[in-house]
Design an enzyme around this catalytic site. Sequence first.
Site, PDB file in Angstrom:
ATOM      1  N   TYR A   1      -6.089   2.311   8.088  1.00 54.25           N
ATOM      2  CA  TYR A   1      -4.853   2.183   8.848  1.00 54.25           C
ATOM      3  C   TYR A   1      -4.606   3.498   9.567  1.00 54.25           C
ATOM      4  CZ  TYR A   1      -3.973  -2.006   6.111  1.00 54.25           C
ATOM      5  OH  TYR A   1      -4.075  -3.240   5.538  1.00 54.25           O
TER       6      TYR A   1
ATOM      7  N   ASP B   1       0.810  -1.228   0.000  1.00 54.40           N
ATOM      8  CA  ASP B   1       0.000   0.000   0.000  1.00 54.40           C
ATOM      9  C   ASP B   1       0.839   1.271   0.000  1.00 54.40           C
ATOM     10  OD1 ASP B   1      -2.515  -1.235  -0.105  1.00 54.40           O
ATOM     11  OD2 ASP B   1      -2.467  -1.641   2.034  1.00 54.40           O
TER      12      ASP B   1
ATOM     13  N   TYR C   1     -10.079  -0.883   3.870  1.00 55.65           N
ATOM     14  CA  TYR C   1      -9.474  -0.932   5.196  1.00 55.65           C
ATOM     15  C   TYR C   1      -9.021   0.448   5.646  1.00 55.65           C
ATOM     16  CZ  TYR C   1      -7.944  -4.912   8.061  1.00 55.65           C
ATOM     17  OH  TYR C   1      -7.839  -5.900   8.999  1.00 55.65           O
TER      18      TYR C   1
ATOM     19  N   GLY D   1      -0.201   8.973   1.004  1.00 53.92           N
ATOM     20  CA  GLY D   1      -0.559  10.393   1.012  1.00 53.92           C
ATOM     21  C   GLY D   1      -1.944  10.668   0.452  1.00 53.92           C
TER      22      GLY D   1
END
Length: 633
Positions: free
Chosen positions: A381, A295, A379, A302
């Site tokens: 993070y 990723d 997802y 960013g």
Amino acid sequence: MTTPAIHPLDPLGPAELEAAVAALRTGGDLTAGTRLISLELVEPSKEELRRFDEGMELPRRAFAVLLNAAVSTTYEVVVAIASGEIESRRRVDGVHPAIHPDEAVQAEAAIKADPAFLAALEARGITDVGSVMVDIWSAGNFGTADTERRVAKGLSWYRRGPTDNGYAHPVEGLVALVDLNAMAVLRVDDHGVTPLAEHDGNYGVDDVGPLREDLRPVEIVQPEGPSFEVDGFGVRWQKWRLRVGFTPREGLVLHTIGYEDGGRVRPVVHRASFSEMVIPYGDPSPTVFFKNAFDIGEHGLGPMTDSLELGCDCLGEIRYLDVSLVDTRGEVTTLKNAICMHEEDDGLLWKHLDWRTGRGEVRRSRRMVISSIATVGNYEYGFYWYLYQDGTIQSEVKLTGIVHTRGLAPGEDPVHGTVVAPLVSAPVHQHFFNVRLDMAVDGDRNSVYEVQTVADEPGPENPYGNAFHAEERLLRTELEARRSIDPLRARSWRIVNPDVRNGLGQPVAYDLMPGDNVQVFAAPDSSFRRRAGFVDHHLWVTPFAPGERYAAGEYPNGHAGGDGLPAWTAVDRSIEAADVVLWYTFGAHHVPRPEDWPVMPVVKLGFSLRPRGFFDRSPALDVPPPPGDHCAT
Ligand SMILES: [Cu+2]
């Protein structure tokens, strides 16, 4: 309003990005046929930073990665911001640059317009392609003819309404292969029709039934404001000093972390960042086996960073930092509230009650939190850095969001996944992160020791068999420093400055303390392992080299493997009394639970850097007792 002076480590601001884009256009680098994949600050070297501290102005430069899609050629261009001069231009052969989110949006549209894809949907009874969401996955490198091209794979889900959680309805068996440079669908593989799962997986307030009513308010009040100060991207909190940075690839970066002690700032870490992450899935089925997105290196955190909301993602007296980014056309956008800073009460700092006299002292711990959250498709993070009053630095990732799903055939009992809803499997996977720590414990010259506890041999020196001690072993070279965790021996790694002693005559040091961690399960000769060699060991140490920035190399997208840490450290350079960089890999197994559905409660993992003889005694003694006279006697 005055603009704060630009520090050489500040991320490029909107005006600087505009200037760099203009220079790229004028120089003929950014044209109608090229895509600006990334644009970031060329960070000053340590030598330049020293000159800046001595009052010298440093020129600001931008590093651009450009793709000429028509001829599949990648360029790296360095631009001087003030003059607009192109300082260097280099063609990079044999690489595929990262996939910008713009390209993922275009690839999804291309797939949804493809006749073969529409026919495959129709075979599944889906006629409204507008309700289908196609996630774009990096395709990896499995040695097929496709890997010559810059390809990605599209996987599909169905939304039953505009706000429906599509991941509850996998459109199983379909894999669309798209050429990102031509933005054309090459192929749609259909591995067989299975019925669409019927159960919804929605989690909004209106979806989940009655909400609990026994939650009373918690209000964090700091009537005098927070105890930290922010000046541009510079932060002071308690005795900590640091600068916050942000890059399109790594997202949040911390620079020049130091601790004020005895009237001067003692450096600890020169630069800390998440250099790479990868999520290998353990399901061999045709819609899952290739899923191991890098990723950071294949996409970039960013542009996927969230704009945070007051009182939701962070709580209390919050200070935010905005960052600016470019899209593939060179349009500059500012992401509001990309980085959140606040203080948290952290429970007990230290305490002792003299039970004979009844005299007690207790102090509460406060921590400084610097965080940023990225939404990576399904997802989330959260990247958190914590600074503590006892000199500890902690790094933590919070995993949340929606687990990836695939559809099941009626009666299918998945070995490599968990049934989270009828006909829906959440495949088993791992999350690996690599944090790059350019250390500077009281200066750049550091050595790294492995420390672990050993039991003494029974014998005359150990007549009672009780003896054990901590053993330190110097890691002299890069190959010696390819190490893994050993929690049963309390293994940690010590970053020592051999030239500086504390008041007890010991060399000053910080310990890297592993937290939860796992080993990798993909086979050693698998495509994934060749490409993500940084997961082979938890610790790697290299002597600082400016070109060595990312654990899986500069261009992991579609790369056959071997780049990054395995290649660099094969040289086996000396790391003794050197400007060392530690690369710590940590990961989590994720065998999904029904409780992870439909949106997963946070899982946390990370590590700490803890002072070891960096101070002569506890640095937390001067923390005052809480207000009021009832906590100290
Ligand atoms: Cu997971």
